[in-house]
Design a protein around this motif. Structure first.
Motif, PDB file in Angstrom:
ATOM      1  N   LEU A  86      -5.627   4.717  -4.093  1.00  0.00           N
ATOM      2  CA  LEU A  86      -5.259   5.672  -2.655  1.00  0.00           C
ATOM      3  C   LEU A  86      -3.803   5.897  -2.828  1.00  0.00           C
ATOM      4  N   GLU A 247      -3.836   8.818   4.713  1.00  0.00           N
ATOM      5  CA  GLU A 247      -4.238   8.698   3.176  1.00  0.00           C
ATOM      6  C   GLU A 247      -3.994  10.260   2.668  1.00  0.00           C
ATOM      7  N   THR A 250      -7.072  10.699  -3.066  1.00  0.00           N
ATOM      8  CA  THR A 250      -7.452   9.597  -4.003  1.00  0.00           C
ATOM      9  C   THR A 250      -7.375   9.988  -5.438  1.00  0.00           C
ATOM     10  N   THR A 252      -8.256   9.192  -9.629  1.00  0.00           N
ATOM     11  CA  THR A 252      -9.271   8.336 -10.431  1.00  0.00           C
ATOM     12  C   THR A 252      -8.503   7.862 -11.836  1.00  0.00           C
TER      13      THR A 252
END
Length: 437
Positions: A86, A247, A250, A252
């Motif tokens: 995050l 937030e 996100t 990866t």
């Protein structure tokens, strides 16, 4: 006489011989053997032979003794990030607002305390954790069922007409101090003067979820009908110095520059640092520690401090092992952790964990985790470590072994602690030959 008999016998023998020489007989056909040539045959070898060593180019055998002097290790937690890292944006509150669950702009938001990791400890990552404090916030006092004088939910009117008398109808109040006392039929008879008494107009009382706003005056009505101002109302926790967190996205995969977070079960945002470019954030293992505020509780959900790599030797025992098929042996199937044995009888024995990180000759990585409390081995990347290992010593599998005490286990508490030590042994297995038809 004897001569005649002899001649007769000889004559009969001659006749018999003649008969045999001229007779013919029929026989049944029979053959019990056939012959074929040209078979090509190769023997099946059962030569499956797994070997182990503590050096890649060292001496390999069927067992390995790593016995050494006992070493003490602190409790640690193995974390796993599986849903990406995050990226967050934290905003400090500076406008003086206070918490109130009835205020949608305040009550529907989570609040966080910014906590620096312990920078005095060289083993922790130096970053900011944002700890959710929602369960520690004091709400404003409830005013459910009260009448808000400031908002006009209640009003008092004094009777000033000296000629006004009670005609038996209506409700009147006498003010005693700050309380408006409702008069009963015993207190007020028909024809009594009303001057100086009060009438009260009641609107709709505050709803069940209403909270003190810090400025309004409220009245409460008791079972006798008396109306008194409500005191000791308090405001909610002042939010200045706390943070709201958003937030942003996100990711990866790490880029080597961005600081990443994970969100734990308590709602805290735990900083896992700035990771090397290309690090897979959908399957990332990390080591961390936390402390309990109670000697009798583990408090396993406490916020973690992620540990730096160079300080980890204080938290686990680590060894590197090497596995191979012996020279001349066949390829083997389904390399796995066959069993883990833990010998020890102190209060932390159930907290023992063993992590295996194996790398085969092709560079593929496979991991397994042993939990001594449950006695189970969990493979993180499949059903076994590797489906096959080349034969004849053509492939070496490197296995990193980490032995540690899990700080989140129910045994990891100070109360009744009893330490004596543990000994750990591990078996690695491959499939045996199959003799199925």
């Amino acid at each position: 006489m004897k001569t005649k008999r002899l001649l007769l016998a000889v004559t009969l023998l001659l006749i018999s011989a003649v008969l045999l020489s001229t007779a013919s007989f029929a026989w049944f056909s029979m053959n019990t053997t056939v012959t074929v040539s040209g078979f090509e045959l190769e023997a099946y070898s059962d030569a499956l032979f797994l070997q182990i060593s503590d050096e890649r180019d060292g001496s390999y055998d069927t067992s390995l003794d790593l016995s050494s002097e006992a070493a003490s290790r602190r409790l640690v937690t193995l974390g796993r990030l599986t849903s990406g890292g995050l990226v967050i944006e934290a905003t400090e509150i500076t406008d003086g607002r206070r918490y109130s669950s009835s205020d949608p702009s305040v009550g529907d938001v989570s609040y966080y305390q910014r906590v620096l990791t312990d920078e005095t400890r060289s083993d922790t990552y130096e970053g900011d954790n944002f700890i959710c404090i929602d369960d520690k916030l004091r709400d404003a006092s409830s005013v459910a069922g009260y009448y808000n004088f400031t908002k006009g939910q209640i009003s008092f009117t004094v009777v000033s007409n000296p000629a006004a008398v009670y005609d038996g109808t209506g409700t009147y109040y006498k003010k005693e101090g700050n309380t408006y006392c409702q008069l009963s039929s015993e207190d007020l008879a028909q024809g009594d003067a009303l001057r100086g008494l009060y009438t009260v107009t009641l609107g709709t009382a505050e709803a069940e979820d209403a909270r003190y706003d810090g400025t309004s005056l409220y009245y409460a009505q008791d079972t006798d009908g008396d109306l008194s101002p409500v005191g000791s109302l308090t405001l909610g926790t002042r939010l200045d110095g706390y943070y709201t967190v958003r937030e942003v996205r996100t990711s990866t995969e790490a880029d080597g520059e961005t600081k990443f977070y994970l969100k734990n079960s308590r709602g805290d945002y735990v900083c896992i640092g700035t990771l090397a470019q290309g690090t897979d954030l959908t399957d990332y293992l990390f080591w961390a520690r936390a402390y309990s505020a109670s000697m009798s509780e583990v408090q396993a959900s406490n916020t973690l401090n992620v540990l730096k790599e160079h300080g980890l030797d204080n938290y686990y025992l680590h060894d590197t092992l090497y596995l191979r098929s012996a020279p001349g042996a066949n390829p083997s199937s389904h390399l796995r952790v066959g069993a883990v044995h833990v010998d020890g009888d102190d209060s932390l024995t159930q907290a023992v964990r063993v992590l295996f990180v194996a790398t085969n000759g092709a560079g593929e990585v496979s991991r397994a985790l042993y939990n001594h409390r449950t006695g189970t081995i969990t493979y993180l990347d499949g059903d076994v470590l590797f489906d096959s290992v080349l034969g004849d010593a053509q492939e070496i599998v490197q296995v990193e072994v980490y032995v540690y005490f899990d700080g989140t286990d129910a045994a990891a508490k100070t109360q009744d602690v009893r330490l004596s030590g543990q000994t750990v042994s591990v078996e690695f297995d491959i499939d045996r030959p199959s003799y199925a038809p």
